[in-house]
Design a protein around this motif. Sequence first.
Motif, mmCIF file in Angstrom:
data_model
loop_
_atom_site.group_PDB
_atom_site.id
_atom_site.type_symbol
_atom_site.label_atom_id
_atom_site.label_comp_id
_atom_site.label_asym_id
_atom_site.label_seq_id
_atom_site.Cartn_x
_atom_site.Cartn_y
_atom_site.Cartn_z
ATOM 1 N N ASP A 1 -24.221 3.249 64.483
ATOM 2 C CA ASP A 1 -23.393 4.282 65.088
ATOM 3 C C ASP A 1 -22.172 4.630 64.246
ATOM 4 O O ASP A 1 -21.846 5.817 64.072
ATOM 5 N N ALA A 2 -21.486 3.606 63.745
ATOM 6 C CA ALA A 2 -20.193 3.827 63.097
ATOM 7 C C ALA A 2 -20.276 3.923 61.579
ATOM 8 O O ALA A 2 -19.501 4.651 60.953
ATOM 9 N N ILE A 3 -21.204 3.179 60.977
ATOM 10 C CA ILE A 3 -21.339 3.198 59.511
ATOM 11 C C ILE A 3 -22.402 4.195 59.078
ATOM 12 O O ILE A 3 -22.415 4.654 57.935
ATOM 13 N N THR B 1 -25.434 11.621 73.828
ATOM 14 C CA THR B 1 -25.955 10.721 72.797
ATOM 15 C C THR B 1 -25.839 9.285 73.280
ATOM 16 O O THR B 1 -24.969 8.945 74.092
ATOM 17 N N SER B 2 -26.742 8.441 72.777
ATOM 18 C CA SER B 2 -26.692 7.014 73.108
ATOM 19 C C SER B 2 -25.784 6.240 72.164
ATOM 20 O O SER B 2 -25.548 5.048 72.354
ATOM 21 N N GLU B 3 -25.281 6.915 71.123
ATOM 22 C CA GLU B 3 -24.411 6.249 70.159
ATOM 23 C C GLU B 3 -22.994 6.123 70.713
ATOM 24 O O GLU B 3 -22.515 6.988 71.448
ATOM 25 N N TYR B 4 -22.332 5.036 70.335
ATOM 26 C CA TYR B 4 -20.946 4.830 70.751
ATOM 27 C C TYR B 4 -20.000 5.392 69.691
ATOM 28 O O TYR B 4 -20.301 5.398 68.499
ATOM 29 N N SER B 5 -18.829 5.827 70.140
ATOM 30 C CA SER B 5 -17.849 6.414 69.236
ATOM 31 C C SER B 5 -17.102 5.325 68.470
ATOM 32 O O SER B 5 -17.125 4.143 68.836
ATOM 33 N N LYS B 6 -16.389 5.739 67.434
ATOM 34 C CA LYS B 6 -15.590 4.785 66.669
ATOM 35 C C LYS B 6 -14.457 4.206 67.512
ATOM 36 O O LYS B 6 -14.042 3.061 67.302
ATOM 37 N N THR B 7 -13.974 4.987 68.464
ATOM 38 C CA THR B 7 -12.938 4.467 69.366
ATOM 39 C C THR B 7 -13.439 3.241 70.117
ATOM 40 O O THR B 7 -12.703 2.260 70.310
#
Length: 459
Positions: free
Chosen positions: A294-296, A426-432
């Motif tokens: 998600d983040a990288i 989206t199923s992805e989590y944010s950087k926050t």
Amino acid sequence: GASQRRSGTMAGWTKEYMPVPSTEPAYAKGEIEEGISEPSSPILQKPALGYRRITMMNSFAFAYSLILSTMGLVTLPIEVEMMYPENKGLMLGVMLGVAGISQLICPLVGFYSDRCTWSMGRRVPYMIGGSTLTLVGDLAMMWARNNGPSPGVYISALFVALLGLNITYSAFTALNADFVPQRQMGIASGVMAIMQLMGSCTGFALLTFVLEVQNSYLMYAGVLFLGVALTILGVVDLETPLDADQAPVTWAALAQCYTITPTTHGDFFWVFVVRLFYYLAVSIQAFLLYYLHDAIGVDSAKETLVTMVMALQLAGALVSVPAGTFSDKYGRKTILMAACGFVAVIYGVFMTFPPLPVVYAAGMCYGMANSALMTVEYALACDTLPDKSQTARDLGLWGVAAFLGGTFGPLIMGPVLHLAGSQEGTSEYSKTGYIALFLCGIAFILASGATLKLVRGST
């Protein structure tokens, strides 16, 4: 020799650890080797052990780590997906819960191991019995997945296998405290950490590049047999049974197996809390797969995580014995506090969402810090044991801290990540969300380091 074994004293040593003439081989001159000198004052000292002996004693740690790490991260997820394709997330949680519950047997097994009067000594009988139970459960798991599959039988067999593994581990963890002198405890705990790291790395390598998951059960059986056999060979001539006359077991004594307070355990209580905070902090590992994706922005996150885990474990193996040796000379708490601070910095690096090569580098640094923590934390626990006659019981209780941290850590971190990082569409989590996750990890690891200040009776 035989009379000494019946009296419950170590070969060549009285109950006060004063040297007496002995023909027993356990601490013959040849055993004190490889530059390890005999104690300058024998009173209340245990004879020094050679590196070969210490390595053999800790061989089971290789098998234990190989089985647990690969079963949780590779074998069970794949088997659950085969048996429960519609509810894989829920059922994986159930199986991991079964794995965690089996760890609660450790203090009780330790209690009975400490009291064992069998002719083979206090630890060896429980290692043999526990490993036999593990083999039965392991082979039953293999049968259940190949015949049906039969999920109910599989989960039951999983519990039997892990119950046996934890029985074996309960007896094993007391061996260093039983036979290694305090001035060598850092070295011994370093060897144990190396065995754990190399076992985990070997297991991942075999299941990634060599074996299919259906073959993992035979691998587990073979590695377990070798690990237990080498450990028993390393201690069988050191083990001595207790006197047959033991106080009767009471319900109050059994309740004490699961009771720990500053009053009853002194410094050991605070070492327990240090371990609890540490495992709360490192439970972030459960979310690294999501972090990479998600983040990288890593597409092949699963393969990347496996190679990263192997790299950080190899890096950790390089510092285990040096960390233990340093702690023998300069104290445990110094290196533990430094390692806790280092982990906090690494979590801060992850919060910047750097390029993948930097993530790899940070991961290897994390592996080294984690290895130092594993090594020296065990040595500190052995140093602060409140009652040397209850070694296995109290180390089993100390192990429950890992169960509590590893269980409740994800239960805390998961909602934090979900609440702070959920995004619509989206199923992805944010950087926050990941920043909030790593901030929790930093808080827990700093709490672990700060709690070390409360350990007064050990450096």
